[in-house]
Write an enzyme that holds these catalytic residues in place. Structure first.
Site, short mmCIF file in Angstrom:
data_model
loop_
_atom_site.label_atom_id
_atom_site.label_comp_id
_atom_site.label_asym_id
_atom_site.label_seq_id
_atom_site.Cartn_x
_atom_site.Cartn_y
_atom_site.Cartn_z
N HIS A 1 1.10 -5.72 -8.50
CA HIS A 1 0.24 -5.31 -9.62
C HIS A 1 0.03 -3.79 -9.59
O HIS A 1 0.23 -3.12 -8.58
CB HIS A 1 -1.11 -6.02 -9.56
CG HIS A 1 -1.87 -5.73 -8.29
ND1 HIS A 1 -2.51 -4.54 -8.05
CD2 HIS A 1 -2.09 -6.50 -7.19
CE1 HIS A 1 -3.08 -4.57 -6.87
NE2 HIS A 1 -2.85 -5.74 -6.32
N ASP B 1 0.55 -6.76 -2.83
CA ASP B 1 1.16 -6.08 -1.69
C ASP B 1 1.57 -7.08 -0.61
O ASP B 1 2.60 -6.92 0.04
CB ASP B 1 0.22 -5.01 -1.12
CG ASP B 1 -1.17 -5.52 -0.83
OD1 ASP B 1 -1.45 -6.73 -1.02
OD2 ASP B 1 -2.02 -4.71 -0.40
#
Length: 513
Positions: free
Chosen positions: A98, A394
């Site tokens: 994102h 992540d």
């Protein structure tokens, strides 16, 4: 003990979610297009930029932090879509992190960063597609959303950002990513203008920041797409493991990695002194400050050009401002942690078991498309699934890099992307006979169907020949890309040798010695 995937996400965010990636030299679009004809030589030159350059002195932790921000204020380099002449693009598979988001943690006794999470084309950073994107998202009710995603807002919409909310910067980052790939693939006819729902697969975790990042990317890639053809699927796990998430050994390797991280932090006396000084300034207990993960909020201040937080004296604290020097100490420890993580090895084993289901699913999709493109095959009604897109975190990108053997690559920045491309070489002619006119006489019996290859790119850089399945030593001189069979063998067999097993089931459930 962390027993759930959600818990794994929260832990890893605290520890490593702000490890960064170094800046790569940037090329403008005209330069990239001009370079297309020289793919082989330029590809070799660009291949190493996503990996750290080893100097005698340590990298500057503050400089790398700015790279992690990935502020969309310059032209981006991208090698997606570049191939040898006459190669056919068969499919593309994209995994993103994102975009820029508001912190997930608040520093005790300080004011939260003042950031507006509504979208406005008149506010920077902006993008030419931003206004039309905002309007287009209003038609989202025409799309098909899996039930778990139905209540999530299609756009960030709070005038004062909420914890973890995607910012306008994050939206712009992925509008740029999508548009960049649209330009990269438009000459390859990956998707026809009248593409069918079968040809595009989109999935996201259930967080607003991943769904909204995914929609921004998709809009950049397919401007004004037909909502009635879009199905947005939900992945409950940040590992995108679907129905194959249960794996006890994965948790064991994760716990080993957590213990290693803890030992390294405790041994860092400079880090401990820094936390003590910061806690004294704020008037809180040192352990309370650590739990608040101050680096998360400080990174937000840095990325948005805001001063670090200050407090008045009193309430047990000395008062003053948190400093860039303190930020640098925490960042340096995280860079040191990356090096130690690779040396220790438990994270790689965790990553392999974490990302095997996603890699196996991707391999199956590639193989299906490759078979559909074999000579003589009749096309399936509605076409094949040629573009798959996954919007994660992540803690999705980092283990995927490690599982592929790309352990030297730095930790994912905001809006990082990993792209898998599948290419088919032109048919070859065997036993060519020259006619009197000097032209080749070819018959169907002389023709050999083209071979199928794979490329892997990270943030626009070709890292194929850094992967575990296609090292330069395996490269044939007449093959500028990596054979797909290398990837299939790696995913279905070779990957398990690292965890001393022969299958995913054995690796997950075998008794440890």
């Amino acid at each position: 003990m962390v027993s759930s995937v959600t818990g794994h996400f929260l832990f890893f965010f605290c520890i490593v979610s702000v490890n960064l990636i170094p800046t790569s030299p940037m090329l403008d679009e005209q330069t990239v297009q001009a370079a297309d004809g020289g793919f082989r030589g330029l590809q070799a030159k660009s291949r190493k930029r996503v990996f750290p350059v080893h100097h005698n002195q340590e990298p500057d932790p503050v400089f790398e932090a700015y790279s992690y921000c990935n502020t969309p204020n310059r032209t981006e380099q991208a090698w997606e879509g570049h191939s040898p002449v006459d190669y056919k693009l068969l499919s593309v598979h994209v995994m993103i992190r994102h975009g820029d988001r508001y912190p997930l943690y608040a520093i005790p006794k300080t004011r939260r960063p003042s950031i507006d999470c509504t979208l406005s084309a008149s506010r920077q950073p902006s993008h030419p597609l931003l206004t039309s994107f905002i309007n287009h998202m209003g038609q989202g009710t025409k799309g098909h959303w899996e039930a778990q995603l139905g209540s999530i807002s299609r756009l960030p919409n709070h005038s004062v950002c909420e914890m973890g909310e995607l910012t306008q910067t994050g939206v712009v980052q992925h509008l740029r990513n999508g548009q960049l790939l649209q330009r990269a693939y438009k000459h390859h006819s990956l998707l026809p203008s009248d593409w069918s729902p079968r040809q595009v697969w989109m999935e996201t975790t259930g967080k607003s920041r991943t769904l909204q990042s995914g929609m921004a990317f998709l809009y950049g890639f397919l401007p004004d797409f037909d909502w009635t053809k879009v199905t947005v699927r939900h992945q409950w796990s940040t590992l995108f493991c679907g129905s194959a998430c249960e794996c006890p050994a994965r948790s064991k390797y994760l716990e080993e990695e957590q213990r290693r991280q803890y030992r390294l932090r405790v041994a860092d006396s400079n880090l401990e002194r820094t936390y003590i000084n910061m806690a004294r300034t704020l008037g809180v207990l040192t352990r309370q400050l650590r739990a608040a993960n101050p680096i998360d909020s400080l990174l937000c201040h840095l990325c948005h050009g805001l001063s670090f937080p200050c407090v008045s004296s009193g309430d047990g604290g000395t008062g003053g401002c948190l400093t860039m020097a303190q930020f640098a100490v925490i960042r340096q420890q995280q860079l040191d942690d990356e090096v130690d993580r690779r040396r220790f090895g438990a994270y790689r084993k965790y990553a392999i078991l974490a990302m095997y289901p996603y890699l196996n699913r991707t391999a199956n999709k590639m193989e299906q498309v490759a078979r559909a493109n074999e000579e003589g095959r009749q096309p399936r009604l509605g076409g094949e699934e040629v573009f798959t897109f996954s919007s994660g975190h992540d803690v999705t990108i980092a283990p995927l890099l490690s599982a592929l053997g790309l352990e030297e690559a730095k930790f994912p920045r905001f809006a990082a992307r990993i792209v898998f491309e599948m290419w088919k070489s032109p048919p070859t002619t065997q036993g060519q006979a020259k006619n009197k006119a000097g032209k080749s006489a070819r018959s169907k019996s002389d023709q050999k169907d083209g071979d199928v290859f794979i490329r892997v790119l990270y943030n626009g850089e070709d890292v194929t020949f850094h992967t575990a399945f296609c090292h330069p030593s395996d490269r044939h001189t007449n093959q500028p890309l990596c054979p797909l069979k290398n990837f299939l063998t790696f995913v279905r067999k070779d990957i398990f040798s690292i965890v001393n097993a022969t299958s995913y089931k054995e690796a997950c459930y075998k008794l440890s010695g």
